[in-house]
Design an enzyme around this catalytic site. Structure first.
Site, short mmCIF file in Angstrom:
data_model
loop_
_atom_site.label_atom_id
_atom_site.label_comp_id
_atom_site.label_asym_id
_atom_site.label_seq_id
_atom_site.Cartn_x
_atom_site.Cartn_y
_atom_site.Cartn_z
CB CYS A 189 -0.92 -0.02 1.22
SG CYS A 189 -1.97 1.44 1.33
CB CYS A 220 -0.69 2.53 4.04
SG CYS A 220 -2.16 1.85 3.28
CG ASP A 221 3.10 1.21 4.47
OD1 ASP A 221 2.61 1.69 5.50
OD2 ASP A 221 2.91 0.03 4.11
#
Ligand code: FAD
Ligand code: NAP
Length: 308
Positions: free
Chosen positions: A130, A133-134
């Protein structure tokens, strides 16, 4: 007794909820996480009509507001099984059993793993699925993205806002991604490609990823590519394990429906990415959701006729 239980609150499930709730049905969506599905992990969506560009989570929130405004309820739960009782269905979650006249399955897909040594060991320590997200953890770092589809290429472009360099490793010498996305990647100076190659192992120290072992599938040559992180986008697997006993899956685990989104079981519909189909998009998911929401209404009306 509910009229409609919708399993999964991604774009397909939330649109089915909107249509069924606007038809005055009692609707409950059962969702195991935050409503929005894969849109929550998508940076920018620029192929949803009506919006030049919109953040995935923002579109998710708008769809959620839309569905719940008309009375659809959202309940937390992990659906484990469904049972067909004829004129009613049972939906069994980890802690509760719901009854409804119809069920709409909208559980979508999950990212596929690469299945190489190091992948699980370094999950959350350099291995990610992701970028939204990261990605921000990798400012000025070097990254590897594995895969050649829309997700891999689009997310590699997204990662260039943070990373100093992004290397896409693809098993063929041509990308699967849409041409417009490919062209953007080719024009991006931070992105380079390693073609005809697979990642065989993800390596690192006791804390974080340091490199990937790569093999050229044409020449057999092996090499090591230094990297601070590995983003894996090698396709999707259907989330259909709870429906195995219902006998509605094909041999690859996807749910087969007709054009009306009907499965083999009367009163059980399936919509969105979880279906056997070619084009997995937000637009197709919402289109299918609207068909199933409306057909749930028609199905319930016919049930009432039978019981008069
Ligand atoms: P999903 O969005 O997968 O939602 C399914 C929901 O069901 C999830 O919330 C999940 O938690 C829930 N669920 C699953 N199993 C259970 C269970 N047992 N119990 C309870 N709940 C459950 N499409 C575009 O059109 N444009 C884009 O720009 C775009 N970008 C993308 C970027 C990425 C990185 C990815 C991965 C996909 C992208 N897509 C894009 C594809 C698009 O997101 C999907 O086609 C769409 O989200 C499918 O919607 P869905 O409702 O069928 O499934
Ligand atoms: P995908 O289209 O199935 O692509 C998967 C990619 O991973 C392919 O390039 C495939 O190679 C490669 N691959 C598969 N298994 C591999 C393995 N074991 N090792 C190395 N490489 C492997 O999956 P996706 O990109 O996640 O897209 C999923 C769906 O979401 C698609 O329908 C896509 O259109 C949609 N989506 C749309 C958008 C958008 O519209 N902007 C963005 C993201 C996703 P091959 O090419 O050789 O098969």
């Amino acid at each position: 007794m509910n009229d409609v239980i919708i399993i999964g609150a991604g774009p397909a499930g939330m649109t089915a909820a909107l249509y069924a709730a606007r038809a005055n049905l009692k609707v409950v969506m059962i969702e195991r996480g935050a409503p929005g599905g894969q849109m929550n992990n998508t940076a920018e969506v620029e192929n949803y009509p009506g919006f030049d560009s919109i953040l995935g989570p923002e579109l998710a929130y708008k769809m959620y507001e839309n569905a719940t405004k008309f009375g659809a309820e959202n309940a937390y739960g992990i659906v484990k099984e469904i049972k067909d009782g004829g004129s009613y269905k049972e939906v069994i979650t980890d802690d509760k059993t719901y009854k409804a006249k119809t069920v709409i399955i909208a559980t979508g897909c999950d990212h596929r793993k690469l299945g190489v040594p190091g992948e699980d060991d370094y999950a959350g320590r350099g291995v990610s699925y992701c970028a939204v997200c990261d990605g921000a953890f990798f400012r000025d770092k070097k990254l590897v993205v594995v895969g050649g589809g829309d997700s891999a290429v689009e997310e590699a472009i997204y990662l260039t806002q943070f990373a100093k360099e992004v290397v896409i490793i693809h098993r063929r010498d041509q990308l699967r991604a849409q041409k417009i996305i490919q062209n953007r990647a080719f024009a991006n100076k931070k992105i380079s490609f390693i073609w005809d190659s697979v990642v065989e192992e993800i390596e690192g120290n006791e804390r974080v990823v340091e490199s990937v072992k790569v093999k050229n599938v044409k020449t057999g040559e092996e090499s090591s590519v230094a990297t601070d992180g590995v983003f894996i986008y090698v396709g999707l697997d259907p989330l259909t394990q709870p429906f195995e006993s219902a006998g509605i899956l094909n041999e690859h685990g996807w749910i087969e429906t007709n054009d009306e989104m009907e499965t083999k079981i009367p009163g059980v519909f399936a919509v969105g990415d979880v279906r056997e189909k070619n084009l997995r998009q937000i637009t197709t998911a919402v289109g299918e959701g609207s068909i199933a929401g409306q057909n749930a209404f028609t199905y319930i009306e016919n049930l009432a006729d039978i019981h008069v």
